[in-house]
Enzyme design. Structure first.
Site, PDB file in Angstrom:
ATOM      1  N   ASP B 433      -0.204   7.504  -2.290  1.00  0.00           N
ATOM      2  CA  ASP B 433       0.613   6.248  -2.918  1.00  0.00           C
ATOM      3  C   ASP B 433       0.232   6.159  -4.021  1.00  0.00           C
ATOM      4  O   ASP B 433      -1.226   5.983  -4.582  1.00  0.00           O
ATOM      5  CB  ASP B 433       0.245   5.145  -2.162  1.00  0.00           C
ATOM      6  N   HIS B 434       0.994   6.544  -5.168  1.00  0.00           N
ATOM      7  CA  HIS B 434       0.323   6.468  -6.568  1.00  0.00           C
ATOM      8  C   HIS B 434       0.165   5.289  -7.075  1.00  0.00           C
ATOM      9  O   HIS B 434      -0.440   5.030  -8.321  1.00  0.00           O
ATOM     10  CB  HIS B 434       1.720   7.359  -7.553  1.00  0.00           C
TER      11      HIS B 434
END
Lengths: 378, 461
Positions: B433-434
């Site tokens: 999850d950036h």
């Protein structure tokens, strides 16, 4: 093996060849006391004969003369002792390693070699010899013996207080075969019918390659107890224990005491059969341990202590040479049996299917060129 | 008069066809006595010493040490003083000739040593049908058939060819039945080969290993590639419910709320495979399933310690970094994909972790995974390699910020010290999850996992 050593067993002749009857086994002493010198010599002579026969048969198999050989070296005391304890009316149901018992009942040893060459199915008449045919299928003979003993009982030939005319049955079985269902079935029927039957288990320590410890967690002489067949363990390499204990329990059986089991602790010094290689599953140390308990050497020590001189042993050696030469020349000269032999005993009476098959085979054989001389059937 | 006696190699087992000469115990010119051990041979079963059947002087050794000799071939010639006694021709174990015929016979014997195998009767020999058919016996003509069934069989036999007749008869009789030993049947099952379609090249049509292997090259090409029957309806409608619906919801929520970033790295997992094998063989792990997934799981737990951000949860207000690992494992079950997790996996030894994975898989397979088992996961592994896939871009389990995919591990060319070697290679694919994990952290984490796969000894750190 070591844990089994701690179980008490009947031993009348120790490995040094010294004779003695422990007080716990006093009841067996009288059977030895009744023996004459000639009986002891007979035991030795036949044990030596059995061993010599075994060596020769082993060589014959290795020379392509037998399909298979089943050695019994190391089990001479168990077999000769018990074999001579069997009475003159009694019947014997052997397994397939009882060459020594066969000797005690006058079986022509060539019959055994013919069977292992595949030219007969035993060839002796069990009615005459009271020594029944070898049972190749493990433990089946225990059922044959039980059935026979039930018949004896139905005929009223047991428990009349007449040891000369009453009769009992003995069956020989190996440690491995005790694991067969037939053995258990037999114990149950023998006990519930209280038949005159002695089980003689030769515990030679291995079922082919499986050591006895992997086959049973209780000593084998106790195997029948739950069924109602009491048992006793003997030193199977002591010919006197083998004789005395078997003699007593055969007498008891004839008197109507019901079945009894004898476990003879012994050791198969050779291979299971000529197709087996025991070096793959047992140690040199173990073999040495048992070599020190060699039944033949033990009896020889005893006899020498009794003052039997060298000339007797020389005679036995010469007799062995003679036996070897005899079975060699006979075996090498064995031809193929007539092909009708294999059809002969399938049914007791003539049978159309068998006749048809025989006719076909005769036609087939006749279609070969006789000149080759290779078909013994012509 | 003296005779030359030949001792032919006997069948010392039950149906053996040949043996190797290991050691000669005698030489030409030696005196031998009956039953003297002359040679040690090795059969398929064991080492066996052979006693010579005659007494005399060794005149010839007909096989060298190391030679494999067929049963029935002469191995030694002995010059016998006088004559050997009566010898039956029922077996071909020995052959005796008078000395004055020896020169002519020797040529024959020599020829038979190098010739095509002479068909020799075995006394016991369910293993060698040809051998039981003596080459010197020649059928004169078709046999007189006495039964209709036999007549039919005889009629369909090819015209007299003595060498193969018996063989054909047997094959004919058993043509309806598949004859193959249990290991061969298993091999066929493993390779997806239908034994009914294989014609056996062994005696009596027995199917041999090579028959199955040859059949498999064709069978495996077409395996699973058969075209299913065309559906009868134009379309099929499957209600969206249950696990399928939950999966869909979770995937959408995950994919469209968390910006996914995926990275990949190829890794030489040879040492991992060796380590797996060592663990399997160790007594501590007896009865415990050990797979590369276990090593990868341990690697990830170790890499989490070095890169804690991948083991966290995003809420819009804060990032919760977990200092424990509830290790999720994506499991394909009959009811669909579920992701149960192993609570506090960071506290577990290799053995405990292996047992926990085994337990988790068994529970999932039995359909007994509880909601609690699937709650509070912190990071997940998905083993897509078991489906034969190299790698993939996994989608995050909702609430987590990292997931790693273990692809198939297979032998591939790999450069080691500037040389191409065949190594066990796999591709690690990972998605993060950036919002939480930036490229540097993601890369370091994946590199750490890869390092352990390359050298599991790092776990001892």
């Amino acid at each position: 093996m070591t844990s089994q050593d701690r179980v008490p067993m009947v031993q009348l002749l120790n490995p040094e060849g010294e004779y003695g009857v422990p007080s716990a086994y006093a009841e067996y002493g009288k059977y030895i006391e009744a023996l004459k010198e000639e009986d002891f010599l007979k035991f030795y002579r036949d044990m030596a004969r059995m061993r010599r026969f075994d060596y020769e048969a082993t060589a014959l198999q290795r020379q392509g003369q037998l399909g298979l050989w089943i050695p019994a070296i190391g089990q001479e005391a168990a077999q000769i002792g018990s074999g001579y304890a069997v009475g003159h009316n009694d019947h014997i149901f052997p397994s397939y390693r009882e060459h020594g018992v066969a000797i005690t009942h006058g079986i022509d040893l060539m019959s055994i070699l013919k069977m292992l060459r595949g030219v007969n199915h035993g060839g002796w008449n069990p009615d005459e010899t009271r020594f029944h045919l070898y049972a190749i299928v493990l433990a089946t003979q225990t059922l044959h013996a039980t059935g026979y003993a039930m018949g004896v009982k139905f005929d009223g030939k047991v428990g009349n207080g007449d040891l000369e005319n009453d009769l009992a049955v003995i069956t020989y079985i190996g440690d491995g075969a005790t694991a067969e269902g037939e053995a258990s079935e037999s114990f149950l029927f023998a006990a519930t019918n209280k038949v005159p039957l002695v089980y003689f288990i030769q515990n030679n320590q291995y079922a082919i390659s499986s050591p006895v410890a992997t086959q049973t967690t209780v000593p084998l002489f106790q195997r029948g107890a739950g069924f109602g067949v009491p048992g006793i363990r003997i030193d199977g390499n002591d010919v006197l224990a083998s004789y005395a204990v078997t003699k007593k329990h055969m007498d008891d059986a004839r008197e109507g005491a019901g079945p009894h089991l004898i476990e003879a602790l012994t050791y198969r010094m050779g291979a299971h059969t000529s197709s087996d290689d025991p070096t793959k599953y047992r140690s040199k140390d173990e073999e040495e341990y048992w070599k020190a308990r060699d039944p033949l050497a033990r009896l020889e020590k005893f006899l020498r202590r009794q003052g039997i001189n060298q000339s007797f042993f020389d005679e036995c050696e010469a007799a062995g040479e003679e036996l070897s030469a005899y079975v060699r020349s006979e075996t090498f000269a064995l031809g193929n049996p007539p092909i009708e032999n294999m059809f002969k005993h399938v049914y007791s009476e003539a049978h159309p299917l068998i006749e048809e098959q025989l006719a076909w085979l005769e036609g087939y054989e006749a279609s070969f060129d006789d000149a080759s001389g290779n078909g013994g059937a012509h | 008069m003296s005779q030359i006696a030949y001792f032919n190699l006997p069948d010392v087992g039950e149906g053996l066809t040949e043996a190797e000469i290991v050691t000669w115990k005698v030489s030409v010119g030696d005196n031998v006595s009956v039953n003297q051990i002359i040679v040690e041979i090795e059969t398929a079963k064991s080492l066996v010493e052979l006693p010579v059947p005659f007494a005399g002087v060794v005149s010839e050794l007909l096989a060298k040490e190391g030679d494999t000799v067929e049963v029935g071939k002469p191995i030694i010639a002995v010059k016998v003083a006088g004559t050997v006694g009566a010898v039956s021709t029922a077996t071909s174990a020995i052959k005796i000739i008078d000395e004055n015929e020896a020169a002519a016979a020797a040529a024959d014997i020599a020829a038979s040593v190098t010739d095509e195998p002479k068909k020799t009767p075995n006394l016991v020999g369910y293993g060698v049908m040809e051998g039981s058919h003596s080459g010197s016996r020649r059928r004169r003509g078709p046999i007189a058939a006495t039964a209709p069934a036999v007549a039919a069989a005889a009629a369909s036999l090819p015209p007299a060819n003595p060498a193969t007749e018996l063989h054909n008869t047997v094959a004919l009789a058993s043509s309806e039945k598949v004859i193959a030993k249990p290991p061969i049947r298993k091999l066929a099952r493993d390779l997806g080969v239908d034994l009914a379609n294989i014609s056996g090249s062994g005696v009596a049509g027995e199917i041999l290993r090579e028959d199955v292997v040859n059949g498999a090259t064709q069978a495996s090409v077409f395996r699973n590639l058969s075209t299913p029957e065309a559906p009868k309806t134009a379309e099929e409608r499957i209600p969206v419910k249950g696990v399928r619906k939950a999966i869909a919801t979770a995937m959408v929520q995950s994919a469209f709320t968390a910006p996914h970033v995926s990275i990949f790295v190829d890794v030489d997992a040879t040492r991992t495979m060796e380590y797996v094998k060592r663990l399997k063989d160790s007594t501590d792990f007896a009865g415990v399933k050990v797979t590369p997934l276990l090593i990868m799981a341990k690697a990830m737990i170790w890499a989490v310690r070095r890169n804690p951000m991948v083991n966290s949860t995003w809420t819009d207000e804060e990032i919760i970094v977990h200092n424990f690992v509830n290790f999720g494992i994506a499991a394909a079950t009959p009811r669909g994909l579920i992701v149960p997790n192993i609570k506090n996996a960071h506290e577990m030894s290799m053995l405990e972790l292996a047992q926990a994975i085994q337990q988790l898989a068994a529970t999932a397979r039995d359909g007994k995974t509880t909601p609690a088992d699937m709650k509070d996961g912190t990071i997940t592994i998905t083993n897509i390699g078991v489906f034969g896939v190299d790698t993939g871009t996994p989608i995050l389990n909702p609430g987590e910020v990292g997931i790693v995919a273990l692809g198939s591990i297979r032998p591939k060319p790999w450069v080691v010290n500037n040389e191409i070697q065949i190594r066990q290679v796999t591709t690690i694919g990972a998605t993060f999850d950036h919002r939480v994990v930036d490229g540097d952290v993601a890369s370091r984490f994946v590199q750490d996992v890869a390092s352990v796969m390359e050298e599991p000894a790092l776990l001892l750190d």
